[in-house]
Design a protein around this motif. Structure first.
Motif, PDB file in Angstrom:
ATOM      1  N   LEU A 133       0.824  -1.212   0.000  1.00  0.00           N
ATOM      2  CA  LEU A 133       0.000   0.000   0.000  1.00  0.00           C
ATOM      3  C   LEU A 133       0.857   1.260   0.000  1.00  0.00           C
ATOM      4  O   LEU A 133       0.552   2.240  -0.702  1.00  0.00           O
ATOM      5  N   LEU A 134       1.929   1.232   0.768  1.00  0.00           N
ATOM      6  CA  LEU A 134       2.820   2.385   0.810  1.00  0.00           C
ATOM      7  C   LEU A 134       3.504   2.608  -0.534  1.00  0.00           C
ATOM      8  O   LEU A 134       3.604   3.742  -1.023  1.00  0.00           O
ATOM      9  N   LEU A 135       3.935   1.510  -1.155  1.00  0.00           N
ATOM     10  CA  LEU A 135       4.647   1.626  -2.427  1.00  0.00           C
ATOM     11  C   LEU A 135       3.729   2.111  -3.544  1.00  0.00           C
ATOM     12  O   LEU A 135       4.127   2.967  -4.346  1.00  0.00           O
ATOM     13  N   VAL A 136       2.508   1.578  -3.605  1.00  0.00           N
ATOM     14  CA  VAL A 136       1.593   2.024  -4.662  1.00  0.00           C
ATOM     15  C   VAL A 136       1.230   3.491  -4.456  1.00  0.00           C
ATOM     16  O   VAL A 136       1.063   4.249  -5.428  1.00  0.00           O
ATOM     17  N   SER A 137       1.128   3.931  -3.218  1.00  0.00           N
ATOM     18  CA  SER A 137       0.856   5.343  -2.946  1.00  0.00           C
ATOM     19  C   SER A 137       2.018   6.220  -3.403  1.00  0.00           C
ATOM     20  O   SER A 137       1.818   7.268  -4.037  1.00  0.00           O
ATOM     21  N   LEU A 138       3.248   5.783  -3.095  1.00  0.00           N
ATOM     22  CA  LEU A 138       4.422   6.554  -3.510  1.00  0.00           C
ATOM     23  C   LEU A 138       4.547   6.600  -5.032  1.00  0.00           C
ATOM     24  O   LEU A 138       4.904   7.641  -5.607  1.00  0.00           O
ATOM     25  N   LEU A 139       4.254   5.478  -5.697  1.00  0.00           N
ATOM     26  CA  LEU A 139       4.314   5.456  -7.161  1.00  0.00           C
ATOM     27  C   LEU A 139       3.252   6.374  -7.765  1.00  0.00           C
ATOM     28  O   LEU A 139       3.518   7.060  -8.757  1.00  0.00           O
ATOM     29  N   ALA A 140       2.067   6.366  -7.182  1.00  0.00           N
ATOM     30  CA  ALA A 140       1.012   7.251  -7.683  1.00  0.00           C
ATOM     31  C   ALA A 140       1.407   8.714  -7.519  1.00  0.00           C
ATOM     32  O   ALA A 140       1.216   9.535  -8.423  1.00  0.00           O
ATOM     33  N   ILE A 141       1.970   9.051  -6.345  1.00  0.00           N
ATOM     34  CA  ILE A 141       2.407  10.424  -6.105  1.00  0.00           C
ATOM     35  C   ILE A 141       3.503  10.815  -7.097  1.00  0.00           C
ATOM     36  O   ILE A 141       3.476  11.899  -7.691  1.00  0.00           O
ATOM     37  N   ALA A 142       4.472   9.908  -7.282  1.00  0.00           N
ATOM     38  CA  ALA A 142       5.580  10.206  -8.192  1.00  0.00           C
ATOM     39  C   ALA A 142       5.089  10.365  -9.632  1.00  0.00           C
ATOM     40  O   ALA A 142       5.556  11.242 -10.368  1.00  0.00           O
TER      41      ALA A 142
ATOM     42  N   ALA B 150      -1.071   6.847 -15.959  1.00  0.00           N
ATOM     43  CA  ALA B 150      -1.604   5.756 -16.776  1.00  0.00           C
ATOM     44  C   ALA B 150      -0.685   4.539 -16.719  1.00  0.00           C
ATOM     45  O   ALA B 150      -1.155   3.388 -16.660  1.00  0.00           O
ATOM     46  N   PHE B 151       0.620   4.767 -16.721  1.00  0.00           N
ATOM     47  CA  PHE B 151       1.573   3.659 -16.643  1.00  0.00           C
ATOM     48  C   PHE B 151       1.450   2.944 -15.302  1.00  0.00           C
ATOM     49  O   PHE B 151       1.427   1.704 -15.243  1.00  0.00           O
ATOM     50  N   VAL B 152       1.365   3.709 -14.215  1.00  0.00           N
ATOM     51  CA  VAL B 152       1.241   3.099 -12.888  1.00  0.00           C
ATOM     52  C   VAL B 152      -0.048   2.305 -12.786  1.00  0.00           C
ATOM     53  O   VAL B 152      -0.068   1.172 -12.275  1.00  0.00           O
TER      54      VAL B 152
ATOM     55  N   LEU C  91      -6.019  17.698 -18.023  1.00  0.00           N
ATOM     56  CA  LEU C  91      -5.877  16.318 -17.568  1.00  0.00           C
ATOM     57  C   LEU C  91      -4.697  15.604 -18.232  1.00  0.00           C
ATOM     58  O   LEU C  91      -4.506  14.407 -18.035  1.00  0.00           O
ATOM     59  N   ALA C  92      -3.890  16.330 -18.994  1.00  0.00           N
ATOM     60  CA  ALA C  92      -2.813  15.693 -19.748  1.00  0.00           C
ATOM     61  C   ALA C  92      -1.778  15.020 -18.846  1.00  0.00           C
ATOM     62  O   ALA C  92      -1.091  14.084 -19.274  1.00  0.00           O
ATOM     63  N   PHE C  93      -1.651  15.478 -17.605  1.00  0.00           N
ATOM     64  CA  PHE C  93      -0.649  14.880 -16.719  1.00  0.00           C
ATOM     65  C   PHE C  93      -0.963  13.427 -16.387  1.00  0.00           C
ATOM     66  O   PHE C  93      -0.075  12.667 -15.996  1.00  0.00           O
ATOM     67  N   VAL C  94      -2.218  13.017 -16.536  1.00  0.00           N
ATOM     68  CA  VAL C  94      -2.613  11.644 -16.219  1.00  0.00           C
ATOM     69  C   VAL C  94      -2.048  10.673 -17.248  1.00  0.00           C
ATOM     70  O   VAL C  94      -1.554   9.594 -16.894  1.00  0.00           O
ATOM     71  N   ALA C  95      -2.156  11.033 -18.528  1.00  0.00           N
ATOM     72  CA  ALA C  95      -1.671  10.168 -19.608  1.00  0.00           C
ATOM     73  C   ALA C  95      -1.080  11.066 -20.683  1.00  0.00           C
ATOM     74  O   ALA C  95      -1.809  11.718 -21.432  1.00  0.00           O
ATOM     75  N   LEU C  96       0.253  11.112 -20.766  1.00  0.00           N
ATOM     76  CA  LEU C  96       0.903  11.998 -21.726  1.00  0.00           C
ATOM     77  C   LEU C  96       0.719  11.532 -23.157  1.00  0.00           C
ATOM     78  O   LEU C  96       0.792  12.339 -24.088  1.00  0.00           O
ATOM     79  N   GLY C  97       0.479  10.241 -23.363  1.00  0.00           N
ATOM     80  CA  GLY C  97       0.134   9.740 -24.678  1.00  0.00           C
ATOM     81  C   GLY C  97       1.147  10.113 -25.750  1.00  0.00           C
ATOM     82  O   GLY C  97       2.363  10.023 -25.555  1.00  0.00           O
ATOM     83  N   LEU C  98       0.640  10.603 -26.893  1.00  0.00           N
ATOM     84  CA  LEU C  98       1.498  10.929 -28.023  1.00  0.00           C
ATOM     85  C   LEU C  98       2.263  12.228 -27.832  1.00  0.00           C
ATOM     86  O   LEU C  98       3.128  12.550 -28.650  1.00  0.00           O
ATOM     87  N   ARG C  99       1.951  12.983 -26.799  1.00  0.00           N
ATOM     88  CA  ARG C  99       2.706  14.215 -26.556  1.00  0.00           C
ATOM     89  C   ARG C  99       4.152  13.915 -26.215  1.00  0.00           C
ATOM     90  O   ARG C  99       4.996  14.815 -26.219  1.00  0.00           O
ATOM     91  N   ASP C 100       4.447  12.657 -25.928  1.00  0.00           N
ATOM     92  CA  ASP C 100       5.819  12.255 -25.621  1.00  0.00           C
ATOM     93  C   ASP C 100       6.680  12.208 -26.878  1.00  0.00           C
ATOM     94  O   ASP C 100       7.895  12.384 -26.808  1.00  0.00           O
TER      95      ASP C 100
ATOM     96  N   PRO D 261      -3.635  10.977  -4.669  1.00  0.00           N
ATOM     97  CA  PRO D 261      -2.677  11.794  -5.447  1.00  0.00           C
ATOM     98  C   PRO D 261      -3.287  12.320  -6.737  1.00  0.00           C
ATOM     99  O   PRO D 261      -3.016  13.454  -7.139  1.00  0.00           O
ATOM    100  N   LEU D 262      -4.110  11.470  -7.393  1.00  0.00           N
ATOM    101  CA  LEU D 262      -4.746  11.912  -8.632  1.00  0.00           C
ATOM    102  C   LEU D 262      -5.666  13.095  -8.387  1.00  0.00           C
ATOM    103  O   LEU D 262      -5.650  14.085  -9.143  1.00  0.00           O
ATOM    104  N   ALA D 263      -6.493  13.024  -7.331  1.00  0.00           N
ATOM    105  CA  ALA D 263      -7.427  14.111  -7.036  1.00  0.00           C
ATOM    106  C   ALA D 263      -6.685  15.397  -6.685  1.00  0.00           C
ATOM    107  O   ALA D 263      -7.086  16.498  -7.105  1.00  0.00           O
ATOM    108  N   ILE D 264      -5.590  15.268  -5.940  1.00  0.00           N
ATOM    109  CA  ILE D 264      -4.802  16.465  -5.589  1.00  0.00           C
ATOM    110  C   ILE D 264      -4.188  17.083  -6.836  1.00  0.00           C
ATOM    111  O   ILE D 264      -4.225  18.295  -7.044  1.00  0.00           O
ATOM    112  N   GLY D 265      -3.609  16.235  -7.702  1.00  0.00           N
ATOM    113  CA  GLY D 265      -3.040  16.744  -8.948  1.00  0.00           C
ATOM    114  C   GLY D 265      -4.082  17.387  -9.840  1.00  0.00           C
ATOM    115  O   GLY D 265      -3.832  18.423 -10.469  1.00  0.00           O
ATOM    116  N   ALA D 266      -5.272  16.779  -9.902  1.00  0.00           N
ATOM    117  CA  ALA D 266      -6.342  17.342 -10.721  1.00  0.00           C
ATOM    118  C   ALA D 266      -6.805  18.691 -10.176  1.00  0.00           C
ATOM    119  O   ALA D 266      -7.108  19.621 -10.939  1.00  0.00           O
ATOM    120  N   THR D 267      -6.868  18.814  -8.863  1.00  0.00           N
ATOM    121  CA  THR D 267      -7.268  20.086  -8.251  1.00  0.00           C
ATOM    122  C   THR D 267      -6.249  21.172  -8.567  1.00  0.00           C
ATOM    123  O   THR D 267      -6.613  22.302  -8.932  1.00  0.00           O
TER     124      THR D 267
END
Length: 419
Positions: free
Chosen positions: A21-30, A133-135, A88-97, A193-199
């Motif tokens: 749980l701690l690791l998935v939270s850290l990965l989501a935040i990162a 999206a990767f996580v 919302l682009a930070f969630v999935a950068l997609g082809l912008r990469d 982390p997603l909700a905080i980033g979206a806000t």
């Protein structure tokens, strides 16, 4: 609530569960932080290009305006276009990469300019960006497996399963509480982390709720898979190995096979091929009579047919005319290339109905406006802007109207908001 609190204490006593749980939270935040940093970088680049563009045009106007020649103005003036990332682009950068989000164009042949940004190192682009999206798609199933693979088999191996099953009516409630608790904690570790980033990114509520719904559905799918495997009464080690194999199959092997199959079933060339074909058509114009080029141009653009005839001296309108004819000569290839890309994209989205990992990734990219449809829409905006540029300069070139410093200010401006 007392029973749920008791289950929570039992869960947190497990070092593996707590670590997962701690690791998935850290990965989501990162991942959210990395996505937001990349989006901020792209926005900063776009913000820098606009004043630089104004300086560039001013420098051209300083000397080209003195010549009063519209050909010099049209040839040496670069005009910036850009595709700003959605909230919302930070969630999935997609082809912008890999696809260009800034492109400077001139009134010359567009096809040769449109795909200049297509050149990138495929080996560097292959891993993709580390984003939410990767996580979610690739790493979260592993944490689901870690938390659920021994949900029942662990109790059996500890000798407590018969006692738990003997509890009249309480056994089913026990498993339901444990599934909901573990799944809920995983969801919170990803959603917070997603909700905080979206806000912080000012994402509207409905798109955010849609992403959170996808997270919940994807978690539910993998939890369901682990529970089905757990019903086979295998050992915990066998469950984990089986689920790891399913993860490899559903997230890596089958999507890769589907990708290869789509590419073979729908062959599409490269944009660079269009660039070469357009440049060959443009270079050919130097070797044929100029009247032949002008006839081909006037056939498609009769509004300029009353332009004064050419003499033996070089004239910019002939130069821009054969660039236009070069674009039109590869138009069938450009349409075929566009239709091929759209067909591949549609086929990939269809695969998403069978493979949840593909479907979730495609939906996230669509919500984030970073998929192929978004990239093609940006190209459409470039084409529309380029057509306005050509018509603007043609009004001077084909009427032999002088082009002074003040005329530079009348040139069309790219409107990124018209998307």
């Amino acid at each position: 609530m007392t029973l749920l609190t008791h289950e929570l204490r039992l869960l947190l006593r497990s070092r593996m569960a707590l670590l997962a749980l701690l690791l998935v939270s850290l990965l989501a935040i990162a991942s959210v932080a990395a996505g937001m940093a990349e989006v901020a970088r792209q926005r900063a680049v776009i913000a820098r290009i606009q004043p630089k563009q104004a300086q560039d045009i001013a420098a051209v106007a300083q000397w080209a305006g003195k010549t009063q020649d519209p050909g010099n103005a049209a040839y040496y003036s670069f005009h910036a276009t850009w595709d700003a990332p959605a909230p919302l682009a930070f969630v999935a950068l997609g082809l912008r990469d890999v696809a260009p989000y800034i492109l400077r164009v001139r009134a010359l042949g567009l096809e040769a300019q449109l795909y200049d940004g297509e050149a990138f190192n495929p080996e560097l682009a292959l891993p993709g960006r580390f984003d939410f999206a990767f996580v979610l798609v690739y790493l979260t199933p592993l944490f689901v497996i870690a938390l659920f693979h021994d949900l029942v088999s662990g109790e059996r191996e500890a000798g407590r399963l018969r006692m738990l099953d003997a509890l009249a009516g309480s056994g089913r409630h026990l498993w339901a509480r444990r599934v909901l608790l573990r799944g809920g904690l995983l969801f919170l570790a990803l959603a917070m982390p997603l909700a905080i980033g979206a806000t912080l990114s000012h994402v509207p509520l409905l798109p955010l709720l849609a992403v959170l719904g996808l997270v919940a559905l994807y978690l539910a799918f993998w939890i369901g898979v682990t529970l089905l495997v757990g019903r086979l009464r295998w050992s915990s080690v066998t469950n984990a190995a089986t689920l790891a194999g399913l993860w490899l199959l559903l997230t890596l092997l089958l999507p890769t096979i589907a990708h290869v199959a789509i590419n073979r079933a729908i062959p599409v060339g490269q944009g660079v091929e269009l660039t070469l074909a357009q440049r060959e058509a443009v270079n050919r114009a130097w070797d044929i009579p100029r009247e032949q080029t002008m006839q081909a141009f006037y056939a498609g653009h009769p509004e300029w047919k009353d332009s004064p005839p050419l003499n033996h001296a070089f004239h910019w309108k002939w130069y821009f005319a054969f660039h236009q004819v070069g674009d039109e000569s590869v138009a069938p290839k450009a349409n075929a290339y566009r239709h091929g890309i759209e067909a591949r994209d549609a086929a990939a989205r269809s695969v998403g109905w069978l493979l949840p990992s593909v479907g979730v990734q495609a939906l996230l990219a669509r919500l984030a406006d970073t998929d192929m449809q978004a990239q093609l829409a940006y190209q459409d905006r470039i084409r529309a802007f380029h057509a306005r540029l050509r018509n603007f300069y043609y009004g001077y070139l084909f009427t032999d109207t002088p082009f002074g410093k003040k005329d530079f200010e009348q040139a069309p401006q790219f409107d990124e908001t018209a998307r």
